[in-house]
Design a protein around this motif. Structure first.
Motif, PDB file in Angstrom:
ATOM      1  N   PHE A  47      -6.766   6.493 -22.485  1.00  9.74           N
ATOM      2  CA  PHE A  47      -6.006   7.500 -23.415  1.00  9.74           C
ATOM      3  C   PHE A  47      -4.753   7.813 -22.663  1.00  9.74           C
ATOM      4  N   PRO A  48      -3.343   7.724 -23.243  1.00  8.04           N
ATOM      5  CA  PRO A  48      -2.239   8.238 -22.755  1.00  8.04           C
ATOM      6  C   PRO A  48      -2.326   9.705 -22.245  1.00  8.04           C
ATOM      7  N   ASN A  49      -2.960  10.646 -22.722  1.00  8.84           N
ATOM      8  CA  ASN A  49      -3.340  11.994 -22.617  1.00  8.84           C
ATOM      9  C   ASN A  49      -4.510  12.664 -23.150  1.00  8.84           C
ATOM     10  N   GLU A  50      -4.893  13.761 -22.908  1.00  8.82           N
ATOM     11  CA  GLU A  50      -6.022  14.375 -23.530  1.00  8.82           C
ATOM     12  C   GLU A  50      -5.852  14.701 -25.171  1.00  8.82           C
ATOM     13  N   ALA A  51      -4.767  15.058 -25.544  1.00 12.48           N
ATOM     14  CA  ALA A  51      -4.322  15.316 -26.953  1.00 12.48           C
ATOM     15  C   ALA A  51      -4.543  14.005 -27.710  1.00 12.48           C
ATOM     16  N   ALA A  52      -4.538  12.915 -27.164  1.00 16.09           N
ATOM     17  CA  ALA A  52      -4.550  11.578 -28.016  1.00 16.09           C
ATOM     18  C   ALA A  52      -6.139  11.272 -28.369  1.00 16.09           C
ATOM     19  N   ILE A  53      -6.918  11.876 -27.591  1.00 16.77           N
ATOM     20  CA  ILE A  53      -8.462  11.823 -27.786  1.00 16.77           C
ATOM     21  C   ILE A  53      -9.225  12.345 -29.013  1.00 16.77           C
ATOM     22  N   THR A  54      -8.435  13.622 -29.436  1.00 19.33           N
ATOM     23  CA  THR A  54      -9.072  14.543 -30.608  1.00 19.33           C
ATOM     24  C   THR A  54      -8.924  13.870 -31.782  1.00 19.33           C
ATOM     25  N   PRO A  55      -7.772  13.226 -32.135  1.00 21.48           N
ATOM     26  CA  PRO A  55      -7.528  12.587 -33.496  1.00 21.48           C
ATOM     27  C   PRO A  55      -8.647  11.455 -33.474  1.00 21.48           C
ATOM     28  N   LEU A  56      -8.903  10.464 -32.794  1.00 21.54           N
ATOM     29  CA  LEU A  56      -9.906   9.547 -32.837  1.00 21.54           C
ATOM     30  C   LEU A  56     -11.171  10.026 -32.804  1.00 21.54           C
ATOM     31  N   VAL A  57     -11.635  10.580 -31.784  1.00 24.38           N
ATOM     32  CA  VAL A  57     -13.171  11.114 -31.716  1.00 24.38           C
ATOM     33  C   VAL A  57     -13.221  12.224 -32.957  1.00 24.38           C
ATOM     34  N   GLY A  58     -12.401  12.725 -33.243  1.00 20.04           N
ATOM     35  CA  GLY A  58     -12.535  13.689 -34.538  1.00 20.04           C
ATOM     36  C   GLY A  58     -12.992  12.782 -35.540  1.00 20.04           C
ATOM     37  N   ALA A  59     -12.055  11.669 -35.896  1.00 19.46           N
ATOM     38  CA  ALA A  59     -12.281  11.118 -37.093  1.00 19.46           C
ATOM     39  C   ALA A  59     -13.599  10.406 -37.103  1.00 19.46           C
ATOM     40  N   ILE A  60     -14.015  10.023 -36.055  1.00 17.12           N
ATOM     41  CA  ILE A  60     -15.507   9.315 -35.925  1.00 17.12           C
ATOM     42  C   ILE A  60     -16.535  10.429 -36.483  1.00 17.12           C
ATOM     43  N   LEU A  61     -16.233  11.638 -35.600  1.00 13.59           N
ATOM     44  CA  LEU A  61     -17.168  12.925 -36.023  1.00 13.59           C
ATOM     45  C   LEU A  61     -17.278  13.103 -37.559  1.00 13.59           C
ATOM     46  N   LEU A  62     -16.115  13.328 -38.061  1.00 17.87           N
ATOM     47  CA  LEU A  62     -16.071  13.445 -39.355  1.00 17.87           C
ATOM     48  C   LEU A  62     -16.680  12.534 -40.389  1.00 17.87           C
ATOM     49  N   GLU A  63     -16.462  11.182 -39.938  1.00 19.09           N
ATOM     50  CA  GLU A  63     -17.099  10.013 -40.586  1.00 19.09           C
ATOM     51  C   GLU A  63     -18.595  10.217 -40.499  1.00 19.09           C
ATOM     52  N   GLN A  64     -19.133  10.445 -39.377  1.00 17.57           N
ATOM     53  CA  GLN A  64     -20.763  10.668 -39.102  1.00 17.57           C
ATOM     54  C   GLN A  64     -21.063  12.127 -40.206  1.00 17.57           C
ATOM     55  N   ASN A  65     -20.300  12.876 -39.983  1.00 17.83           N
ATOM     56  CA  ASN A  65     -20.815  14.079 -40.788  1.00 17.83           C
ATOM     57  C   ASN A  65     -20.869  13.939 -42.282  1.00 17.83           C
ATOM     58  N   ASP A  66     -19.928  13.035 -42.687  1.00 17.48           N
ATOM     59  CA  ASP A  66     -19.957  12.660 -44.081  1.00 17.48           C
ATOM     60  C   ASP A  66     -21.176  11.701 -44.412  1.00 17.48           C
ATOM     61  N   GLU A  67     -21.571  11.032 -43.601  1.00 14.32           N
ATOM     62  CA  GLU A  67     -22.635   9.987 -43.747  1.00 14.32           C
ATOM     63  C   GLU A  67     -23.999  10.774 -43.760  1.00 14.32           C
ATOM     64  N   TRP A  68     -24.074  11.782 -42.945  1.00 13.92           N
ATOM     65  CA  TRP A  68     -25.286  12.829 -42.972  1.00 13.92           C
ATOM     66  C   TRP A  68     -25.407  13.606 -44.292  1.00 13.92           C
ATOM     67  N   ALA A  69     -24.123  13.890 -44.701  1.00 14.73           N
ATOM     68  CA  ALA A  69     -24.019  14.885 -45.983  1.00 14.73           C
ATOM     69  C   ALA A  69     -24.400  14.249 -47.283  1.00 14.73           C
ATOM     70  N   VAL A  70     -24.512  12.822 -47.296  1.00 11.46           N
ATOM     71  CA  VAL A  70     -24.816  12.209 -48.419  1.00 11.46           C
ATOM     72  C   VAL A  70     -26.394  11.715 -48.490  1.00 11.46           C
ATOM     73  N   GLN A  71     -26.969  11.900 -47.353  1.00  9.35           N
ATOM     74  CA  GLN A  71     -28.310  11.419 -47.062  1.00  9.35           C
ATOM     75  C   GLN A  71     -29.306  12.385 -47.852  1.00  9.35           C
ATOM     76  N   ARG A  72     -30.185  11.671 -48.684  1.00  8.37           N
ATOM     77  CA  ARG A  72     -30.956  12.789 -49.380  1.00  8.37           C
ATOM     78  C   ARG A  72     -31.963  13.497 -48.848  1.00  8.37           C
ATOM     79  N   SER A  73     -32.718  12.872 -47.773  1.00 10.23           N
ATOM     80  CA  SER A  73     -33.388  13.608 -47.044  1.00 10.23           C
ATOM     81  C   SER A  73     -33.015  14.503 -46.136  1.00 10.23           C
ATOM     82  N   ARG A  74     -33.621  15.723 -45.702  1.00 10.51           N
ATOM     83  CA  ARG A  74     -33.174  16.525 -44.712  1.00 10.51           C
ATOM     84  C   ARG A  74     -33.539  16.023 -43.314  1.00 10.51           C
TER      85      ARG A  74
END
Length: 307
Positions: free
Chosen positions: A257-284
């Motif tokens: 990565f060119p700097n630390e600031a460049a990490i947050t958008p990409l990793v944050g998007a991955i985490l948002l995607e994972q969180n959405d996946e958990w949210a739609v799962q029926r089972s707790r």
């Protein structure tokens, strides 16, 4: 190609680590045209805004269990290439639902960094934490005591790797089986008694391993004071392994990565995607009935640590 489909292609490429500069080439390679660099930047900025809103959102309710783990990525700093820790926190609330609660970037062993990270979570509403599960970061252990007043669980998997390093190749299987007898006990008292028996058995031949067991006992067995139905998910950071694996896979596209600031958008998007996946799962992730008896006993709290 329809604008909606074009948007999806561009944003998906960005989430998978393709730079905004390379997205235009990707669009052309797919036989599409008519997309400008300003359009690419605008669409990627939309993702950045969603990620920022996600990582800064208020945290509501109680979160009895908190898993924290670090993944290391390479970044340029002052003309050098260094590794930085990307910290991810995942929690389970009293409804038994699992969510990504936050992320940060910094030195994994520095207590001020961990303290700042946990305080940011607390300011967003994190409360009701009974147990924090992580690897043996001394800075985090101290911060957990200072900020959350919660019990700390040392990841059992990471501990066993450290322990078996003292056993020698020929002794690892036997030592692993010995230590596992403590984990197989039904309650905390029995687990502690068996742990000490195993340490005493190993002491004559592997004194360093026995000493490690003496020192680590309260932290490795902390999860045993919690409901039995939860223990399989509480003794290690394994619930975060898939998340970290996906971060590693996606960030390999970038490399450095060119700097630390460049990490947050990409990793944050991955985490948002994972969180959405958990949210739609029926089972707790855990059932409400078994979340209810989580102990609220100051005896199991982490003792205060010296500054």
């Amino acid at each position: 190609m329809a604008e909606k489909a074009l948007t999806a292609v561009i944003q998906e490429a960005y989430i998978h680590g393709v730079s905004t500069r390379s997205v235009d080439d990707l669009v052309k390679a797919l036989g599409m045209s008519g997309v400008s660099k300003s359009q690419v930047s605008r669409l990627c900025a939309e993702i950045d805004e969603r990620v920022t809103a996600f990582l800064d959102r208020p945290l509501e309710g109680d979160w009895p269990y908190l898993w924290i783990d670090a993944t290391y990525l390479k970044v340029r700093q002052n003309g050098r290439i260094v590794s930085v820790a990307v910290i991810v926190a995942v929690g389970v609330n009293t409804d038994g639902r699992r969510e990504v609660l936050g992320m940060d970037i910094g030195p994994s062993e520095a207590e001020p960094f961990w303290t700042g990270f946990l305080r940011k979570l607390a300011r967003r509403g994190l409360r009701g934490v009974k147990l924090v599960i992580s690897d043996a970061h001394e800075g985090l252990k101290a911060a957990v005591s200072k900020v959350l007043s919660a019990t700390w669980q040392r990841c059992r998997v990471h501990f066993m790797r450290n322990a078996l390093a003292h056993a020698g190749r020929s002794g690892r299987r036997v030592v692993s089986a010995f230590v596992a007898t403590a984990f197989a006990q039904d309650d905390a008292d029995s687990a502690r008694q068996q742990w000490r028996r195993v340490a005493d058995q190993l002491r004559p031949k592997v004194p360093k391993l026995a000493a490690l067991m003496d020192q680590a006992e309260p932290d490795v067995l902390a999860y045993m004071t919690f409901p039995q139905q939860h223990r399989a998910k509480l003794h290690s950071t394994n619930p975060l392994e898939r998340v970290n694996g996906e971060i590693k896979r996606r960030t390999e596209v970038v490399g450095i990565f060119p700097n630390e600031a460049a990490i947050t958008p990409l990793v944050g998007a991955i985490l948002l995607e994972q969180n959405d996946e958990w949210a739609v799962q029926r089972s707790r992730y855990m059932t409400l009935e078994t979340i209810a008896p989580v102990p609220d006993d100051p005896i199991i709290g982490l003792p205060a640590m010296a500054d």
